[in-house]
Design a protein around this motif. Structure first.
Motif, PDB file in Angstrom:
ATOM      1  N   GLY A  20       0.820  -1.199   0.000  1.00  0.00           N
ATOM      2  CA  GLY A  20       0.000   0.000   0.000  1.00  0.00           C
ATOM      3  C   GLY A  20       0.854   1.249   0.000  1.00  0.00           C
ATOM      4  N   MET A  21       0.396   2.248  -0.734  1.00  0.00           N
ATOM      5  CA  MET A  21       1.081   3.535  -0.779  1.00  0.00           C
ATOM      6  C   MET A  21       0.075   4.632  -0.443  1.00  0.00           C
ATOM      7  SD  MET A  21       3.443   2.961  -4.149  1.00  0.00           S
ATOM      8  CE  MET A  21       2.221   2.047  -5.077  1.00  0.00           C
ATOM      9  N   SER A  22       0.513   5.567   0.375  1.00  0.00           N
ATOM     10  CA  SER A  22      -0.357   6.645   0.816  1.00  0.00           C
ATOM     11  C   SER A  22      -0.096   7.921   0.024  1.00  0.00           C
ATOM     12  CB  SER A  22      -0.127   6.930   2.305  1.00  0.00           C
ATOM     13  OG  SER A  22      -0.853   8.063   2.697  1.00  0.00           O
ATOM     14  N   ARG A  23      -1.179   8.602  -0.317  1.00  0.00           N
ATOM     15  CA  ARG A  23      -1.099   9.933  -0.911  1.00  0.00           C
ATOM     16  C   ARG A  23      -2.006  10.862  -0.107  1.00  0.00           C
ATOM     17  NH1 ARG A  23      -1.446  10.302  -7.165  1.00  0.00           N
ATOM     18  NH2 ARG A  23      -1.029  12.399  -6.478  1.00  0.00           N
ATOM     19  N   SER A  24      -1.967  10.701   1.190  1.00  0.00           N
ATOM     20  CA  SER A  24      -2.833  11.476   2.069  1.00  0.00           C
ATOM     21  C   SER A  24      -2.133  12.737   2.531  1.00  0.00           C
ATOM     22  CB  SER A  24      -3.228  10.635   3.284  1.00  0.00           C
ATOM     23  OG  SER A  24      -3.913   9.480   2.877  1.00  0.00           O
ATOM     24  N   GLU A  25      -2.945  13.715   2.922  1.00  0.00           N
ATOM     25  CA  GLU A  25      -2.384  14.946   3.482  1.00  0.00           C
ATOM     26  C   GLU A  25      -3.386  15.571   4.443  1.00  0.00           C
ATOM     27  OE1 GLU A  25      -2.845  18.647   0.704  1.00  0.00           O
ATOM     28  OE2 GLU A  25      -2.285  16.937  -0.556  1.00  0.00           O
ATOM     29  N   THR A  26      -2.827  16.291   5.386  1.00  0.00           N
ATOM     30  CA  THR A  26      -3.649  16.986   6.367  1.00  0.00           C
ATOM     31  C   THR A  26      -3.997  18.368   5.830  1.00  0.00           C
ATOM     32  OG1 THR A  26      -2.559  15.820   8.159  1.00  0.00           O
ATOM     33  CG2 THR A  26      -3.706  17.864   8.729  1.00  0.00           C
ATOM     34  N   VAL A  27      -5.282  18.660   5.764  1.00  0.00           N
ATOM     35  CA  VAL A  27      -5.744  19.995   5.382  1.00  0.00           C
ATOM     36  C   VAL A  27      -5.839  20.848   6.638  1.00  0.00           C
ATOM     37  CG1 VAL A  27      -7.621  21.321   4.334  1.00  0.00           C
ATOM     38  CG2 VAL A  27      -6.984  19.080   3.386  1.00  0.00           C
ATOM     39  N   SER A  28      -6.481  20.284   7.659  1.00  0.00           N
ATOM     40  CA  SER A  28      -6.634  20.933   8.956  1.00  0.00           C
ATOM     41  C   SER A  28      -6.582  19.834  10.018  1.00  0.00           C
ATOM     42  CB  SER A  28      -7.973  21.668   9.004  1.00  0.00           C
ATOM     43  OG  SER A  28      -8.234  22.170  10.275  1.00  0.00           O
ATOM     44  N   PRO A  29      -5.537  19.803  10.864  1.00  0.00           N
ATOM     45  CA  PRO A  29      -5.356  18.677  11.791  1.00  0.00           C
ATOM     46  C   PRO A  29      -6.360  18.679  12.941  1.00  0.00           C
ATOM     47  CG  PRO A  29      -3.718  20.355  12.235  1.00  0.00           C
ATOM     48  CD  PRO A  29      -4.481  20.812  11.012  1.00  0.00           C
ATOM     49  N   LEU A  30      -6.579  17.492  13.462  1.00  0.00           N
ATOM     50  CA  LEU A  30      -7.390  17.311  14.652  1.00  0.00           C
ATOM     51  C   LEU A  30      -6.560  17.758  15.850  1.00  0.00           C
ATOM     52  CD1 LEU A  30     -10.161  16.094  15.481  1.00  0.00           C
ATOM     53  CD2 LEU A  30      -8.979  13.928  15.845  1.00  0.00           C
ATOM     54  N   SER A  31      -7.151  18.536  16.731  1.00  0.00           N
ATOM     55  CA  SER A  31      -6.414  18.989  17.912  1.00  0.00           C
ATOM     56  C   SER A  31      -6.094  17.794  18.804  1.00  0.00           C
ATOM     57  CB  SER A  31      -7.234  20.012  18.703  1.00  0.00           C
ATOM     58  OG  SER A  31      -8.316  19.368  19.356  1.00  0.00           O
ATOM     59  N   ASP A  32      -5.069  17.947  19.638  1.00  0.00           N
ATOM     60  CA  ASP A  32      -4.694  16.878  20.559  1.00  0.00           C
ATOM     61  C   ASP A  32      -5.859  16.508  21.481  1.00  0.00           C
ATOM     62  OD1 ASP A  32      -2.149  16.730  19.507  1.00  0.00           O
ATOM     63  OD2 ASP A  32      -1.242  17.965  21.076  1.00  0.00           O
ATOM     64  N   ASN A  33      -6.627  17.514  21.919  1.00  0.00           N
ATOM     65  CA  ASN A  33      -7.769  17.257  22.785  1.00  0.00           C
ATOM     66  C   ASN A  33      -8.806  16.375  22.087  1.00  0.00           C
ATOM     67  OD1 ASN A  33      -9.387  17.576  25.174  1.00  0.00           O
ATOM     68  ND2 ASN A  33     -10.659  18.983  23.990  1.00  0.00           N
ATOM     69  N   TRP A  34      -9.156  16.714  20.833  1.00  0.00           N
ATOM     70  CA  TRP A  34     -10.112  15.897  20.079  1.00  0.00           C
ATOM     71  C   TRP A  34      -9.539  14.513  19.783  1.00  0.00           C
ATOM     72  CZ3 TRP A  34     -15.069  16.211  19.654  1.00  0.00           C
ATOM     73  CH2 TRP A  34     -15.729  17.435  19.692  1.00  0.00           C
ATOM     74  N   ALA A  35      -8.245  14.443  19.494  1.00  0.00           N
ATOM     75  CA  ALA A  35      -7.618  13.146  19.198  1.00  0.00           C
ATOM     76  C   ALA A  35      -7.705  12.215  20.405  1.00  0.00           C
ATOM     77  CB  ALA A  35      -6.165  13.338  18.770  1.00  0.00           C
ATOM     78  N   ARG A  36      -7.597  12.776  21.601  1.00  0.00           N
ATOM     79  CA  ARG A  36      -7.686  11.973  22.827  1.00  0.00           C
ATOM     80  C   ARG A  36      -9.130  11.652  23.208  1.00  0.00           C
ATOM     81  NH1 ARG A  36      -3.734  15.514  24.388  1.00  0.00           N
ATOM     82  NH2 ARG A  36      -5.217  16.799  25.506  1.00  0.00           N
TER      83      ARG A  36
END
Length: 163
Positions: A20-36
């Motif tokens: 598998g190969m990724s071509r993903s990118e972050t447009v606007s990251p999830l905050s650490d608080n939301w990630a947790r």
């Protein structure tokens, strides 16, 4: 990076497996608080002009949800809005002779259902290349790409790398 990806793909093809190969990118990251604290409660799916089976929506939602349930375990619900604009399935004849690729491209937006605010935005792109001995796995493109989408979103949003 490109050279190592090509070498890895070639080695997998020689061995008859998949890579598998990724071509993903972050447009606007999830905050650490939301990630947790976040977890995916609902998945809304829209598709561009892509050719899929009538069962695809259910396959995609259940497989992506299963992957996200393993990485996004917080108490706070999020809605995942997915807009798929490309899904290419490997040609079975070509895959048995040489190699084939299953490709998925789309957008994943994480939305706070309480406010309607978008809390993160990602472009997800996965390409899975397989050789002739991987024809059975490559033939299950919708399942394979749905799993890959969920894995990629986990990696991008909920399992950030250490800084």
């Amino acid at each position: 990076m490109i050279r190592s990806s090509i070498s890895l793909a070639a080695a997998a093809l020689v061995l008859g497996g998949c890579v598998g190969m990724s071509r993903s990118e972050t447009v606007s990251p999830l905050s650490d608080n939301w990630a947790r604290s976040g977890r995916i409660e609902t998945i809304a799916l829209t598709k561009g002009d892509i050719k899929v089976t009538p069962e695809f929506d259910e396959i995609f939602k259940s497989r992506v949800k299963s992957k996200l349930d393993a990485c996004a375990k917080g108490p706070t619900p999020l809605t995942l809005e997915v807009a798929l604009d490309r899904l290419d399935k490997a040609n079975p004849v070509l895959t048995t002779v040489v190699a084939g690729a299953n490709v998925l491209r789309g957008q994943a937006r994480l939305v706070n259902p309480a406010t309607g605010a978008v809390v993160a935005d990602y472009k997800i792109g996965k390409t899975i290349v397989g050789g002739r001995f991987a024809i059975v796995v490559m033939g299950q493109a919708e399942e394979q790409l749905s799993d890959a989408f969920g894995d990629e979103l986990c990696k991008q949003a909920f399992l950030p790398t250490e800084k």
